[in-house]
Motif scaffolding. Structure first.
Motif, mmCIF file in Angstrom:
data_model
loop_
_atom_site.group_PDB
_atom_site.id
_atom_site.type_symbol
_atom_site.label_atom_id
_atom_site.label_comp_id
_atom_site.label_asym_id
_atom_site.label_seq_id
_atom_site.Cartn_x
_atom_site.Cartn_y
_atom_site.Cartn_z
ATOM 1 N N VAL A 176 0.833 -1.206 0.000
ATOM 2 C CA VAL A 176 0.000 0.000 0.000
ATOM 3 C C VAL A 176 0.868 1.257 0.000
ATOM 4 O O VAL A 176 0.689 2.168 -0.819
ATOM 5 N N PHE A 177 1.833 1.307 0.916
ATOM 6 C CA PHE A 177 2.702 2.482 0.985
ATOM 7 C C PHE A 177 3.632 2.551 -0.223
ATOM 8 O O PHE A 177 3.975 3.638 -0.681
ATOM 9 N N MET A 178 4.038 1.395 -0.755
ATOM 10 C CA MET A 178 4.880 1.408 -1.947
ATOM 11 C C MET A 178 4.130 1.998 -3.127
ATOM 12 O O MET A 178 4.709 2.721 -3.955
ATOM 13 N N ALA A 179 2.835 1.700 -3.252
ATOM 14 C CA ALA A 179 2.049 2.257 -4.349
ATOM 15 C C ALA A 179 1.954 3.770 -4.233
ATOM 16 O O ALA A 179 2.061 4.495 -5.225
ATOM 17 N N LEU A 180 1.760 4.252 -2.999
ATOM 18 C CA LEU A 180 1.685 5.703 -2.788
ATOM 19 C C LEU A 180 3.018 6.373 -3.125
ATOM 20 O O LEU A 180 3.060 7.412 -3.792
ATOM 21 N N VAL A 181 4.097 5.765 -2.669
ATOM 22 C CA VAL A 181 5.415 6.317 -2.961
ATOM 23 C C VAL A 181 5.733 6.184 -4.444
ATOM 24 O O VAL A 181 6.361 7.054 -5.055
ATOM 25 N N GLY A 182 5.256 5.091 -5.056
ATOM 26 C CA GLY A 182 5.551 4.846 -6.456
ATOM 27 C C GLY A 182 5.012 5.905 -7.388
ATOM 28 O O GLY A 182 5.601 6.200 -8.424
ATOM 29 N N MET A 183 3.861 6.505 -7.048
ATOM 30 C CA MET A 183 3.316 7.573 -7.894
ATOM 31 C C MET A 183 4.292 8.739 -7.977
ATOM 32 O O MET A 183 4.561 9.287 -9.046
ATOM 33 N N ALA A 184 4.834 9.102 -6.825
ATOM 34 C CA ALA A 184 5.817 10.192 -6.795
ATOM 35 C C ALA A 184 7.108 9.785 -7.491
ATOM 36 O O ALA A 184 7.736 10.585 -8.175
ATOM 37 N N ALA A 185 7.491 8.496 -7.343
ATOM 38 C CA ALA A 185 8.725 8.021 -7.969
ATOM 39 C C ALA A 185 8.631 8.099 -9.481
ATOM 40 O O ALA A 185 9.577 8.500 -10.163
ATOM 41 N N LEU A 241 16.201 10.139 -5.838
ATOM 42 C CA LEU A 241 16.865 9.387 -4.769
ATOM 43 C C LEU A 241 16.113 9.513 -3.449
ATOM 44 O O LEU A 241 16.032 8.550 -2.679
ATOM 45 N N ARG A 242 15.558 10.705 -3.181
ATOM 46 C CA ARG A 242 14.787 10.876 -1.936
ATOM 47 C C ARG A 242 13.578 9.948 -1.920
ATOM 48 O O ARG A 242 13.259 9.332 -0.895
ATOM 49 N N VAL A 243 12.902 9.864 -3.061
ATOM 50 C CA VAL A 243 11.740 8.984 -3.145
ATOM 51 C C VAL A 243 12.163 7.533 -2.952
ATOM 52 O O VAL A 243 11.494 6.753 -2.268
ATOM 53 N N ALA A 244 13.300 7.152 -3.546
ATOM 54 C CA ALA A 244 13.793 5.776 -3.413
ATOM 55 C C ALA A 244 14.128 5.458 -1.959
ATOM 56 O O ALA A 244 13.794 4.380 -1.452
ATOM 57 N N PHE A 245 14.789 6.389 -1.276
ATOM 58 C CA PHE A 245 15.118 6.171 0.139
ATOM 59 C C PHE A 245 13.860 6.124 1.001
ATOM 60 O O PHE A 245 13.786 5.347 1.962
ATOM 61 N N LEU A 246 12.872 6.937 0.672
ATOM 62 C CA LEU A 246 11.615 6.910 1.420
ATOM 63 C C LEU A 246 10.945 5.556 1.286
ATOM 64 O O LEU A 246 10.455 4.982 2.267
ATOM 65 N N SER A 247 10.932 5.033 0.052
ATOM 66 C CA SER A 247 10.332 3.723 -0.182
ATOM 67 C C SER A 247 11.047 2.647 0.636
ATOM 68 O O SER A 247 10.407 1.801 1.274
ATOM 69 N N SER A 248 12.380 2.678 0.645
ATOM 70 C CA SER A 248 13.149 1.693 1.408
ATOM 71 C C SER A 248 12.898 1.832 2.904
ATOM 72 O O SER A 248 12.812 0.836 3.628
ATOM 73 N N THR A 249 12.776 3.073 3.375
ATOM 74 C CA THR A 249 12.540 3.304 4.806
ATOM 75 C C THR A 249 11.205 2.731 5.247
ATOM 76 O O THR A 249 11.096 2.078 6.303
ATOM 77 N N VAL A 250 10.170 2.955 4.426
ATOM 78 C CA VAL A 250 8.842 2.422 4.753
ATOM 79 C C VAL A 250 8.886 0.903 4.821
ATOM 80 O O VAL A 250 8.355 0.276 5.751
ATOM 81 N N LEU A 251 9.539 0.291 3.843
ATOM 82 C CA LEU A 251 9.633 -1.165 3.815
ATOM 83 C C LEU A 251 10.354 -1.706 5.046
ATOM 84 O O LEU A 251 9.871 -2.616 5.723
ATOM 85 N N GLU A 252 11.522 -1.147 5.332
ATOM 86 C CA GLU A 252 12.311 -1.642 6.448
ATOM 87 C C GLU A 252 11.610 -1.439 7.779
ATOM 88 O O GLU A 252 11.754 -2.249 8.700
ATOM 89 N N LEU A 253 10.853 -0.352 7.886
ATOM 90 C CA LEU A 253 10.118 -0.097 9.133
ATOM 91 C C LEU A 253 9.128 -1.216 9.412
ATOM 92 O O LEU A 253 9.123 -1.820 10.499
ATOM 93 N N PHE A 254 8.279 -1.527 8.429
ATOM 94 C CA PHE A 254 7.241 -2.529 8.663
ATOM 95 C C PHE A 254 7.833 -3.940 8.750
ATOM 96 O O PHE A 254 7.365 -4.759 9.543
#
Length: 554
Positions: A176-185, A241-254
């Motif tokens: 779910v969060f990856m899809a949201l981040v993916g739009m910005a990516a 790169l910011r979007v990519a790091f945000l996506s990784s952060t969300v993944l690692e958190l959960f």
């Protein structure tokens, strides 16, 4: 509800993706199956490892050898399956990039679009390779994430409904969060791709005008423009790169929360503090270790997908640019551009009622005739269509109406290549290949022929003052010779080509009177040697030296 333009964009994107993937779809399916099979071996390895450790703790050492053999065999099988899957994926990516690059180059070579050659080069060289990580990582990651987490979740539920519930809650939050981040990516990647093309176009433009920039004293201004574009590219790249790091952060958190909760549950269960969560007897050491080994692997497909999500965004940006370029209006030339025998018969040319569809408008061409040995000047103001008329005569732009007759035959797809074998063009902006001047003029010509052609074109003195004479390399922009000298060298090359009709576009443009007179003198010599001439010009001195004058745009 999505707007119609958004739905059209998504539909176009799906069609573009299907077009790119269809030729290698079978390889991607095979790679997906191999990758999933590799992932399904891990529960067996985890079970063997947990069983061995449990036996070691309880003193049953006989398990160790069997478990080690199972674990080693599983590792070998996983390595072989992963290698086979990677081979399929990289072969599919290489084939796709090669196919799209060949189609792009072939299309752009066959027709002209209102797109900078630097942008096309950036697309072919810098952007198309971005399809490789998209193909090699994203598609197989989608297959893995659709199967492996479900299998591992079922295995986890078999031993403990609490551990299974933890994974069931934490897992779906990641997509779910990856899809949201993916739009910005995707949007950030698209802007970065556009900026790369813009910067390449600006760099090519500045390099081609370097001499003029230095003469005008505009070096600081040009440097400032380049610095501004480079900074814009840096900013857009950092956004990606910011979007990519945000996506990784969300993944690692959960994933970290999910694994930690399973670890806490297993730990307190083994300590006897938690007495629920399993279906029957309380979890033992073997079952607990097995769940701890399974939990991180449950999130691994999501990690792979997150890592490939930016690759998907970059790949879709490249696809969008390819589709946009596909829909750009083009002007195709006649013929196949293959070497063929020259068209037979004496040089004759007749243009009657012709017009070309060019730059979103119909441009009428003047009616005129030319016979062997005659010279003709196309005159008119800038933008009237003089250069377009030359291109139409050479079959480089198709007619919207009317007719051009060459050597008694209609100029068309079946005659254009043979007709071009009898004509030579002297463009307004000469281009020199990366080779010696001798090879560029004619690698098969002897010294006498070279000397005669250079004298005829008033270019023999140019060669004599070059540091290495005919062995000099001038570079693409003709460094070391002036614009007028470059045009006279082009005329010498036309003479050596033994083509009877010479088409010259503004041969005296931007030249001082003395240099212009030398260019005119070389054209006169061509006519005296028996060549036919058509010159596009607005210079009275040039059309005064021709046999006839044809008004263009009148």
């Amino acid at each position: 509800m999505a707007r119609p333009e958004q739905q059209n964009t998504k539909s176009s994107r799906r069609l573009a993706t299907a077009r790119i993937i269809a030729p290698v779809a079978r390889q991607l399916r095979v790679a997906g199956v191999l990758s999933v099979a590799s992932g399904l071996i891990w529960p067996v390895q985890a079970g063997a490892l947990a069983w061995a450790i449990s036996g070691w703790v309880t003193g049953e050492m006989t398990r160790t050898g069997i478990a080690a053999a199972l674990f080693t065999l599983g590792g070998v099988l996983r390595a072989l399956l992963t290698r086979a899957a990677g081979a399929c994926l990289f072969d599919a990516a290489d084939r796709t990039i090669a196919r799209e690059r060949a189609a792009l180059i072939s299309r752009e070579a066959r027709a002209r679009a209102d797109v900078s050659s630097a942008e096309v080069a950036a697309l072919a060289v810098q952007k198309l390779p971005l399809l490789q990580p998209w193909i090699t990582r994203y598609h197989v990651a989608m297959v893995r994430v659709a199967i492996l987490p479900l299998v591992l979740l079922a295995v986890t539920f078999w031993f403990s409904w609490v551990a299974g519930l933890v994974l069931l809650v934490a897992g779906p939050l990641i997509p779910v969060f990856m899809a949201l981040v993916g739009m910005a990516a995707e949007e950030a990647s698209r802007r970065q791709m556009v900026e790369v093309g813009t910067m390449n176009a600006m760099l090519m433009d500045r390099l081609s005008a370097m001499l003029d920039i230095r003469l005008l004293g505009a070096i600081e201004s040009a440097s400032a423009d380049f610095e501004e574009r480079a900074e814009a590219l840096r900013v857009k790249t950092m956004r990606v790169l910011r979007v990519a790091f945000l996506s990784s952060t969300v993944l690692e958190l959960f994933s970290a929360i999910g694994v930690a909760m399973v670890a806490v549950f297993v730990g307190f269960t083994l300590l006897g503090e938690i007495t629920f969560g399993s279906w029957g007897a309380q979890l033992g050491l073997g079952e607990g270790l097995f769940l701890l080994l399974i939990a991180p692997e449950f999130f691994q497909p999501f990690r792979d997908l997150a890592a490939a999500w930016h690759d998907r965004a970059a790949g879709l940006s490249v696809l969008a640019e390819l589709e946009e370029l596909d829909t750009t209006g083009r002007v195709a030339f006649l013929g196949t551009a293959r070497e063929t025998a020259p068209l037979r018969g004496p040089i004759t040319l007749a243009v009657s009622g012709a017009a070309v569809a060019y730059s979103d408008r119909i441009l009428p061409l003047p009616d005129f005739k030319l016979n062997t040995g005659e010279s003709l000047a196309l005159v008119g103001p800038s933008g009237a269509g003089k250069s377009t008329t030359l291109e139409a005569i050479a079959g480089l732009v198709p007619l919207a109406r009317g007719r051009i007759t060459v050597c008694g035959k209609t100029l068309g797809e079946d005659t254009a290549d043979a007709w071009r074998a009898r004509i030579a063009m002297v463009p307004q902006t000469p281009h020199f290949a990366d080779q010696t001047l001798r090879d560029w003029l004619d690698p098969d010509a002897d010294e006498a022929a070279l000397r005669n052609a250079l004298e005829l074109a008033e270019a023999d003195r140019i060669v004599r003052r070059l540091p290495d004479g005919l062995d000099t390399r001038l570079g693409e922009t003709g460094g070391g010779v002036s614009g007028g000298e470059a045009r006279r060298l082009m005329i010498a090359r036309a003479v050596l080509s033994r083509r009877e009709l010479i088409l010259a576009d503004e041969p005296t443009a931007d030249l001082d009177p003395e240099t212009a007179q030398l260019a005119i003198s070389s054209l006169k010599r061509l006519k005296d040697a028996g060549h036919s001439l058509i010159v596009a010009t607005h210079d009275p001195a040039v059309f005064g030296a021709m046999d006839a004058i044809v008004e263009v745009g009148s």
